[in-house]
Design a protein around this motif. Structure first.
Motif, short mmCIF file in Angstrom:
data_model
loop_
_atom_site.label_atom_id
_atom_site.label_comp_id
_atom_site.label_asym_id
_atom_site.label_seq_id
_atom_site.Cartn_x
_atom_site.Cartn_y
_atom_site.Cartn_z
N GLN B 25 -27.63 -20.59 4.06
CA GLN B 25 -27.59 -20.70 5.52
C GLN B 25 -26.20 -21.06 6.00
O GLN B 25 -25.67 -20.49 6.95
N ARG B 26 -25.62 -22.06 5.32
CA ARG B 26 -24.27 -22.50 5.72
C ARG B 26 -23.25 -21.39 5.55
O ARG B 26 -22.39 -21.17 6.39
N LEU B 27 -23.35 -20.67 4.41
CA LEU B 27 -22.42 -19.58 4.15
C LEU B 27 -22.54 -18.51 5.25
O LEU B 27 -21.55 -18.13 5.87
N LEU B 28 -23.78 -18.07 5.51
CA LEU B 28 -23.98 -17.01 6.50
C LEU B 28 -23.55 -17.47 7.88
O LEU B 28 -22.96 -16.70 8.66
N ASN B 29 -23.82 -18.73 8.19
CA ASN B 29 -23.40 -19.31 9.46
C ASN B 29 -21.88 -19.20 9.62
O ASN B 29 -21.37 -18.78 10.67
N ASN B 30 -21.15 -19.53 8.57
CA ASN B 30 -19.69 -19.42 8.60
C ASN B 30 -19.23 -18.00 8.79
O ASN B 30 -18.24 -17.73 9.45
N LEU B 31 -19.95 -17.07 8.14
CA LEU B 31 -19.55 -15.67 8.21
C LEU B 31 -19.80 -15.08 9.61
O LEU B 31 -18.93 -14.43 10.17
N ILE B 32 -21.00 -15.37 10.15
CA ILE B 32 -21.35 -14.80 11.46
C ILE B 32 -20.36 -15.27 12.53
O ILE B 32 -20.00 -14.54 13.43
N LYS B 33 -19.90 -16.51 12.38
CA LYS B 33 -19.06 -17.11 13.42
C LYS B 33 -17.67 -16.52 13.50
O LYS B 33 -16.99 -16.65 14.50
N GLN B 35 -15.48 -13.07 12.61
CA GLN B 35 -15.44 -11.68 12.12
C GLN B 35 -14.36 -11.47 11.06
O GLN B 35 -14.57 -10.73 10.11
N ILE B 37 -13.19 -13.65 8.85
CA ILE B 37 -13.67 -14.22 7.59
C ILE B 37 -14.75 -13.32 6.99
O ILE B 37 -14.78 -13.05 5.80
N PHE B 38 -15.63 -12.82 7.86
CA PHE B 38 -16.72 -11.95 7.40
C PHE B 38 -16.14 -10.68 6.76
O PHE B 38 -16.53 -10.27 5.66
N ASN B 39 -15.19 -10.05 7.44
CA ASN B 39 -14.58 -8.83 6.91
C ASN B 39 -13.88 -9.08 5.59
O ASN B 39 -13.99 -8.30 4.65
#
Lengths: 196, 196
Positions: B25-33, B35, B37-39
């Motif tokens: 959850q924490r990881l995905l939360n960081n990624l969604i927030k 773009q 970092i997500f890319n």
């Protein structure tokens, strides 16, 4: 270790996310070992990336165009609960008790990390408050959480709004032996009639 | 929580990898927030996926076509060190002391999880041993690690090879107060002349 490519990737992921280097290594190790798991992981991330973003009202996740909280008209539109991050909303929603709205700050005032009130978008919260009757502060009971709650409390004094904060006390399963002074004081102050 | 999409993704990732649901959850939360970092995260995974696989000799990571251990001719080709997983190799390599080869089992005999010797590819290890002089067992000092070490020891008895295992003892920073009986017995048995 001479696998500089893996080392570099572990370092980058760990720096950018909440994962430690050890956890990142374990995750990547699991992914490399199984192509199916790896493909599925990337597929899930793609879905997340294309479908999930942040609600422009409350800053909680929204899937496609709607935030499930803000678009739910059965919820009490007069109460706003302020939390530090999106995961806090999930945690509170699990209980299925609170039926008002949320506002996710996505940060806390943190002097050590140079996060001052100016670095946090409080304005979008304050703007929403004009239409609300109660503001619940559900921030962490840490130094940073208290500081943030305090700031919001002082800034909203001029607004005609009832500001509350969630209770402090002994958590379920907590032992008095290990409870700090401030928690105990709060727990005694907020004692309630024993009912069975 | 009614965000079924996110919940489903968290569940799937957590089930398939070593991450807990909370960490996921924490990881995905960081990624969604974020773009960027997500890319970057997805880019790193793509690199990993296309460039890293397992060495067909020792089962350690190989980047492109070469495993850095097996292709290093300066290493002692007569010693093979058996470990449970790829991360163990990284840990040992950090010390820059051991100069032999490795063999990653990528598993341990585990009766609780129904992993019997037949489920582990010991054959590829045994085949390599015909050309070796020493086999170092560097498995975990857990019940499963000991069971696996014991199995390998018995199976290699017929081969003319020196089988050793890494020393057991008090780890650096360890307090005798908290050391279990078996560790203490081993530490006393394996005591060495004090040298400064």
């Amino acid at each position: 270790m001479k696998n500089n490519l893996i080392e570099k990737i572990v370092y980058e992921i760990s720096k950018n996310t909440s994962l430690t280097q050890k956890t990142t290594q374990r995750l990547l190790n699991n992914l490399i070992k199984d192509q199916d798991i790896f493909n599925n992981f990337i597929k899930n991330l793609d879905t997340l990336k294309t479908q999930v973003s942040m609600c422009c009202i409350c800053n909680y996740y929204k899937i496609d165009k709607k935030c499930i909280i803000c678009s739910d008209e059965s919820r009490d539109q007069n109460i706003i609960c302020v939390v530090s991050n999106q995961l806090n909303v999930d945690n509170i929603e699990k209980n299925n008790q609170y039926k008002g709205l949320y506002h996710v700050l996505d940060s806390e005032i943190n002097l050590n990390k140079n996060v001052s009130p100016n670095d946090i978008d409080f304005e979008s919260l304050f703007k929403r408050l004009s239409k609300s009757k109660e503001l619940i502060l559900a921030l962490n009971a840490t130094f940073e959480g208290e500081l943030t709650a305090n700031y919001i409390y002082h800034e909203t004094k001029k607004l005609n709004i009832n500001v509350t904060r969630i209770a402090k006390g002994i958590p379920m399963g907590g032992s008095l032996d290990y409870m700090d002074e401030s928690t105990l004081i709060d727990a005694f102050k907020n004692r309630k009639k024993y009912e069975v």
